[in-house]
Write a protein that holds these residues in place. Structure first.
Motif, mmCIF file in Angstrom:
data_model
loop_
_atom_site.group_PDB
_atom_site.id
_atom_site.type_symbol
_atom_site.label_atom_id
_atom_site.label_comp_id
_atom_site.label_asym_id
_atom_site.label_seq_id
_atom_site.Cartn_x
_atom_site.Cartn_y
_atom_site.Cartn_z
ATOM 1 N N GLU A 483 0.831 -1.209 0.000
ATOM 2 C CA GLU A 483 0.000 0.000 0.000
ATOM 3 C C GLU A 483 0.862 1.253 0.000
ATOM 4 N N ALA A 484 1.888 1.262 0.837
ATOM 5 C CA ALA A 484 2.767 2.435 0.893
ATOM 6 C C ALA A 484 3.507 2.614 -0.422
ATOM 7 N N ALA A 485 3.958 1.514 -1.004
ATOM 8 C CA ALA A 485 4.685 1.610 -2.278
ATOM 9 C C ALA A 485 3.786 2.141 -3.373
ATOM 10 N N ALA A 486 2.533 1.682 -3.408
ATOM 11 C CA ALA A 486 1.596 2.156 -4.428
ATOM 12 C C ALA A 486 1.299 3.642 -4.252
ATOM 13 N N ARG A 487 1.160 4.082 -3.020
ATOM 14 C CA ARG A 487 0.881 5.507 -2.779
ATOM 15 C C ARG A 487 2.100 6.361 -3.143
ATOM 16 N N LEU A 488 3.271 5.882 -2.817
ATOM 17 C CA LEU A 488 4.480 6.618 -3.172
ATOM 18 C C LEU A 488 4.625 6.737 -4.684
ATOM 19 N N ALA A 489 4.316 5.652 -5.394
ATOM 20 C CA ALA A 489 4.409 5.699 -6.854
ATOM 21 C C ALA A 489 3.415 6.694 -7.435
ATOM 22 N N ALA A 490 2.216 6.720 -6.877
ATOM 23 C CA ALA A 490 1.211 7.661 -7.363
ATOM 24 C C ALA A 490 1.606 9.095 -7.049
ATOM 25 N N LEU A 491 2.165 9.313 -5.859
ATOM 26 C CA LEU A 491 2.621 10.657 -5.501
ATOM 27 C C LEU A 491 3.773 11.107 -6.402
ATOM 28 N N ARG A 492 4.622 10.174 -6.755
ATOM 29 C CA ARG A 492 5.721 10.515 -7.669
ATOM 30 C C ARG A 492 5.169 10.975 -9.017
ATOM 31 N N ALA A 505 6.179 11.250 -17.094
ATOM 32 C CA ALA A 505 5.180 11.395 -16.035
ATOM 33 C C ALA A 505 3.982 10.491 -16.302
ATOM 34 N N ARG A 506 3.545 10.447 -17.565
ATOM 35 C CA ARG A 506 2.399 9.614 -17.915
ATOM 36 C C ARG A 506 2.709 8.137 -17.677
ATOM 37 N N GLU A 507 3.894 7.705 -18.070
ATOM 38 C CA GLU A 507 4.279 6.311 -17.856
ATOM 39 C C GLU A 507 4.292 5.984 -16.361
ATOM 40 N N ALA A 508 4.798 6.921 -15.557
ATOM 41 C CA ALA A 508 4.825 6.706 -14.112
ATOM 42 C C ALA A 508 3.411 6.629 -13.548
ATOM 43 N N ASP A 521 -5.971 -0.612 -3.255
ATOM 44 C CA ASP A 521 -5.820 0.463 -2.276
ATOM 45 C C ASP A 521 -6.496 1.728 -2.805
ATOM 46 N N ARG A 522 -7.536 2.183 -2.111
ATOM 47 C CA ARG A 522 -8.328 3.308 -2.593
ATOM 48 C C ARG A 522 -7.515 4.600 -2.646
ATOM 49 N N GLU A 523 -6.719 4.868 -1.614
ATOM 50 C CA GLU A 523 -5.946 6.116 -1.594
ATOM 51 C C GLU A 523 -4.964 6.174 -2.751
ATOM 52 N N ALA A 524 -4.287 5.055 -3.004
ATOM 53 C CA ALA A 524 -3.345 5.014 -4.115
ATOM 54 C C ALA A 524 -4.075 5.175 -5.437
ATOM 55 N N HIS A 525 -5.271 4.597 -5.540
ATOM 56 C CA HIS A 525 -6.068 4.710 -6.760
ATOM 57 C C HIS A 525 -6.441 6.167 -7.032
ATOM 58 N N VAL A 526 -6.909 6.846 -5.984
ATOM 59 C CA VAL A 526 -7.286 8.257 -6.116
ATOM 60 C C VAL A 526 -6.072 9.101 -6.510
ATOM 61 N N LEU A 527 -4.939 8.877 -5.859
ATOM 62 C CA LEU A 527 -3.739 9.651 -6.165
ATOM 63 C C LEU A 527 -3.266 9.413 -7.597
ATOM 64 N N ALA A 528 -3.327 8.158 -8.043
ATOM 65 C CA ALA A 528 -2.863 7.848 -9.397
ATOM 66 C C ALA A 528 -3.751 8.493 -10.448
ATOM 67 N N LEU A 529 -5.067 8.401 -10.267
ATOM 68 C CA LEU A 529 -5.981 9.030 -11.223
ATOM 69 C C LEU A 529 -5.831 10.549 -11.211
ATOM 70 N N SER A 530 -5.643 11.106 -10.026
ATOM 71 C CA SER A 530 -5.447 12.556 -9.930
ATOM 72 C C SER A 530 -4.180 12.964 -10.672
ATOM 73 N N GLY A 531 -3.107 12.193 -10.475
ATOM 74 C CA GLY A 531 -1.870 12.503 -11.177
ATOM 75 C C GLY A 531 -2.008 12.390 -12.680
ATOM 76 N N LEU A 532 -2.677 11.338 -13.155
ATOM 77 C CA LEU A 532 -2.865 11.166 -14.596
ATOM 78 C C LEU A 532 -3.732 12.282 -15.181
ATOM 79 N N GLY A 533 -4.744 12.696 -14.438
ATOM 80 C CA GLY A 533 -5.576 13.808 -14.904
ATOM 81 C C GLY A 533 -4.789 15.094 -15.011
ATOM 82 N N GLU A 534 -3.951 15.369 -14.005
ATOM 83 C CA GLU A 534 -3.105 16.565 -14.032
ATOM 84 C C GLU A 534 -2.120 16.507 -15.206
ATOM 85 N N ILE A 535 -1.528 15.341 -15.417
ATOM 86 C CA ILE A 535 -0.549 15.187 -16.499
ATOM 87 C C ILE A 535 -1.209 15.448 -17.846
#
Length: 920
Positions: A483-492, A505-508, A521-535
């Motif tokens: 879970e922590a690794a997934a959240r860190l990857a999404a934050l990156r 950035a898109r690949e990440a 993991d819901r938090e990681a999912h939200v962070l990843a989608l948010s990052g992809l939307g921003e990108i």
């Protein structure tokens, strides 16, 4: 013996005739004018605030007011909305039912939403009768009640609502804060209570003991210092002494302690247990602290009541005055107080109470190492987080302090504290807390969790590069939980969205999304989608951005504003409008300020400048209310451009100055570029083309992020500046980015039309300018269409094609005028006049400052609806806007019309000529 008898309570009004008259004036004026008012009664303990408030309430009830009266409690000053709840739920006709109130407090985080619903309930009651809401001991109001009281008086200024607050003087206290927030919107009065005069004290003495009072008694009463409560307590003691046939005891102590000396030890112990529990307590709870069955305390209770120390309100026992409770409390040794508060906390929880009810005792009685108190603080913080994130953060900070430094629990509690501090908008504190914990060299899995928890704080502080560095460092260390690794990857990925390599950035982001989906993991999912939307948004890929934000809002409704804005970037205003309506129906589940941002963007795109300006102004106010500034710089930039389009240069400069101030507080690249662009617009308007071009160059240096996000619809303005400044290279660069943006959004009429317009301006190509007008015919954005028509008209005039030029300029003038861009329309009118085509001119004179004609079209609509009896909510429903926006329009209308109430507004509208009154 005199206890809590009515005669003394009533006689406490001696010497307060002037203060009573001031409150009576307000009680008369509020229903007469139909507008709100606020009075603050201030004075030291025992000076008569409660008595004066009670007398005002009695007068108001007799005058037909619906009354809600409450009293904040020192030991319950952190329970969310507990103070104001007493004012709304108690009385013969409560302003809110218990069920309705409970329904309000169930919603996920929405302090603003909650306040609006409270306002609607009070407003509805005020339609039938004037309302008085009183709160005693406001200095102990809980944080959520204080928040509501800072908003509600101004929000309800147009309704007959009288707010009466009573509290102790404190320049930095909540009372002054509430008064300051209301002062600009409605009539406010401060009623200071000083010591009673000697004549008033003598009247109190005569009321109680008769006129034949020994001179020694009068001398003794001088020791009360003009404090009516102390005087009354002394007189009660004298009455008891005379009843028993004793002379005045020489050892009589001025104040309360002298009243306690005659009590039996069991009664005094019972009172001390009650004092630990608070001013209001139950017999059962006091018995538990005494370690006795409740029945055995009946004699002690009876003695305390006969002595005038306690009252019984049918539900609880209540110390008759705070000074009585405090006098009992201070006689308990400090070490004993801590133990008793700790026992009280355990008892309250064991008896089924909420953790938050035990927190005041925990804060007074817990010591480092008390794991049970740490657990209770964590549970209480979780409970209050949705409505008072600041309080939740405070509770978690205290919980962390109670954990021994060497305990493994310290990291778990610290992680929760970091998250709550971040949610409360205290990102710097969250970061420093996290760094202190990281300095303790936690295990590798804990290290990863802490770094992931810090991601939100770093993002909120615009430290994208630091966020990237930390996440990559944490990911490089083995041992992180999935879970922590997934959240860190999404934050990156989120951090990389602010960089130059958006492909990486898109690949990440896609890798992070796959990892989040795989582990669920819901938090990681939200962070990843948010990052992809921003990108995608930063890359100008609007359809891709919409895809990600739509999936995101399905998982987390709070992100619905991002989905709405993504629809607008695709020129899909129909879908954006439907989502805005849906969001309005479920406003308790989304971020109110960001929803107003989306509404403002919607109105701006459709050329509704008045509505857009009101929406952005409301958004800024709401962000100020919750102290979480997100879009304030951008809102001021847009409002300044709107003011320039309208021709209001003073307002435009004020917005520019405000944008610069907010930039200083949040100097991220996006805000910096937005302000530089606005400075370019102002420089050009002031005739300094060189400075304007220099500012545009600074914007371009901010990178691809700014190219898509800032200049998406304004690139034509920047190109005109570059061409006027003879910087062809800059103009060509701007045209190229417009063409690239169109290539990434081939189905978006605005993107393709602006690209043709940009290239046509750079190459002075009539065919391209004509093509841009044709392409933009399918765009829903009238201001963009008007700019393209104006460019085409100018080029046609220069080429000698007068009839076609006049047609294009006329279309542009009409579009600008319909949108409220009167200055832009006036400039085109001058061009038409110069071309000898002044016929059919559109009146574009500047709107007056005062009177009905000074109101915008939206303000007039709101004014008519309110004059017809609509509430803010019902008017908002009819106009398809938020009640917050209606309030902004109404406040502006009141100021321009010089009225203070709905009654005055209704009279003014009724006196208008029929077409203006009906809006035909």
């Amino acid at each position: 013996m005199v206890g809590s008898g009515e005669s003394l309570t009533r006689s406490g009004l001696r010497g307060r005739e002037a203060e009573l008259a001031e409150l009576h004036t307000l009680i008369t004026e509020v229903p007469r004018t139909g507008s709100g008012a606020l009075a603050l009664i201030q004075g030291e303990p025992g000076i008569g605030k409660t008595t004066l408030l009670a007398e005002a309430v009695t007068t108001a009830r007799a005058a037909g007011f619906s009354v809600g009266l409450g009293k904040a409690d020192e030991l319950h000053h952190i329970v969310p909305l507990s103070s104001l709840a007493a004012s709304l739920l108690h009385g013969e006709q409560p302003l809110l039912s218990g069920d309705a109130f409970a329904d309000l407090t169930r919603n996920q985080d929405q302090r603003i939403w909650l306040v609006e619903r409270l306002a609607e309930a009070i407003e509805a009651r005020a339609c039938g009768a004037p309302v008085l809401i009183g709160l005693d001991d406001v200095q102990w109001a809980d944080p959520l009640s204080r928040f509501a009281l800072r908003q509600l008086p101004a929000r309800l200024r147009t309704s007959p609502v009288l707010w009466l607050l009573a509290g102790r003087p404190d320049p930095a206290g909540p009372a002054e804060d509430i008064l300051a927030a209301a002062a600009e919107a409605l009539a406010t009065v401060t009623v200071p209570l000083g010591p009673l005069s000697g004549a008033a004290i003598r009247q109190l003495t005569d009321d109680t003991l008769g006129t034949a009072v020994d001179e020694r008694v009068r001398d003794l009463l001088d020791g009360a210092g003009g404090n009516p409560f102390l005087a009354v307590e002394m007189l009660a003691g004298l009455g008891a002494a005379e009843t028993s046939g004793d002379l005045v005891p020489p050892t009589l102590v001025v104040g309360v302690r002298g009243r306690l000396r005659s009590l039996r030890p069991d009664t005094l112990r019972f009172l001390r247990m009650g004092a630990v529990l608070g001013r209001r307590f139950s017999l059962h709870d006091a018995a538990a602290l005494c370690g006795q069955p409740p029945a055995t305390l009946i004699p002690a209770l009876e003695e305390a009541m006969c002595a005038g120390l306690l009252d019984d309100d049918g539900d609880d026992l209540v110390f008759r005055h705070d000074l009585l409770r405090q006098a009992v409390y201070v006689d308990i040794t400090p070490s004993a107080r801590k133990v008793l508060h700790r026992e009280a906390a355990s008892h309250l929880v064991a008896a089924g109470g909420r953790p938050i009810d035990a927190v005041p005792h925990i804060l007074r009685g817990a010591e480092v190492g008390d794991v049970e108190c740490v657990a209770l603080l964590r549970r209480a913080a979780e409970d209050v987080l949705p409505v008072t994130p600041g309080l939740a953060a405070d509770l978690m900070t205290r919980a962390l302090e109670l954990v021994p430094p060497a305990s493994p629990l310290r990291f778990e509690v610290g992680e929760q504290a970091i998250r709550y501090l971040t949610q409360a908008g205290r990102s710097r504190e969250a970061l420093s807390t996290g760094d202190r914990l990281l300095a303790c060299r936690p295990p590798l899995d804990v290290f990863s969790r802490l770094q992931a928890a810090l991601g939100g704080a770093l993002w909120n502080m615009d430290l994208a590069e630091e966020l990237r560095r930390r996440t990559e460092s944490a990911l490089a260390v083995e041992g992180a939980a999935p879970e922590a690794a997934a959240r860190l990857a999404a934050l990156r990925a989120l951090a990389l969205s602010r960089g130059h390599d958006l492909v990486a950035a898109r690949e990440a982001g896609e890798t992070a999304l796959r990892a989040a989906t795989a582990i669920g993991d819901r938090e990681a999912h939200v962070l990843a989608l948010s990052g992809l939307g921003e990108i995608a948004q930063n890359a100008g890929e609007n359809a891709v951005a919409l895809e990600h934000f739509a999936r995101l809002s399905t998982i987390e409704p709070a992100f619905l504003p991002e989905e709405i804005v993504a629809h607008l970037h695709l020129d899909d205003f129909a879908s954006g409008g439907r989502l805005l309506l849906r969001a309005g129906d479920n406003a308790g589940k989304t971020r109110q300020a960001m929803l107003l941002w989306a509404q403002g963007q919607h109105d701006l795109g459709l050329g509704r400048l008045d509505d857009a300006d009101a929406g952005f102004a409301t958004m800024e106010r709401l962000e100020d209310d919750v102290q979480v500034p997100v879009q304030q710089v951008n809102a001021r930039v847009i409002r300044s451009r709107i003011a320039l389009l309208r021709g209001d240069r003073d307002a435009a400069r004020e917005h520019l100055a405000a944008a610069r101030r907010r930039l200083a507080a949040k100097p991220n690249p996006g805000n910096t570029a937005a302000v530089r662009f606005l400075e370019a617009v102002h420089a050009e308007a002031d005739g300094d083309v060189g400075l304007a071009v220099d500012k545009i160059r600074q914007v371009q240096k901010q990178g691809v992020l700014m190219r898509w996000r800032l200049l998406r619809d304004w690139v034509d303005t920047a190109i005109r500046m570059a061409l006027r400044g003879a910087d062809r290279e800059l103009a060509e660069d701007l045209a190229t980015q417009a063409r690239t943006h169109a290539a990434r959004n081939p189905t978006v009429p605005t993107a393709t039309g602006v690209a043709a317009q940009a290239l046509g301006l750079v190459t002075n190509d009539l065919a391209l300018l004509e093509e841009s007008v044709a392409l933009l015919a399918a765009s829903p954005r009238p201001l963009v269409r008007a700019a393209a028509d104006a460019d085409l008209g100018q080029a046609l005039l220069a080429a000698g094609h007068r009839p076609q030029a006049v047609a294009a300029l006329t279309r542009a003038r009409g579009l600008f005028a319909e949108s409220g861009a009167h200055a832009a329309a006036a400039r085109l009118q001058r061009d038409l006049d110069a071309a000898g085509a002044g016929g059919g001119r559109v009146v574009t004179r500047q709107r007056p400052v005062q009177g009905w004609s000074a109101l915008t079209a939206s303000e007039q609509k709101v004014a008519r609806l309110v004059a017809d009896g609509h509430t803010n909510r019902s008017a908002a429903d009819l106009l398809f806007v938020s009640p917050h926006t209606v309030n902004t329009h109404l406040t502006s209308a009141f100021r321009k019309l010089g009225v203070n109430s709905r009654v005055q507004l209704a009279n003014l509208v009724a006196a208008l000529p029929d077409p203006e009154r009906t809006g035909e």
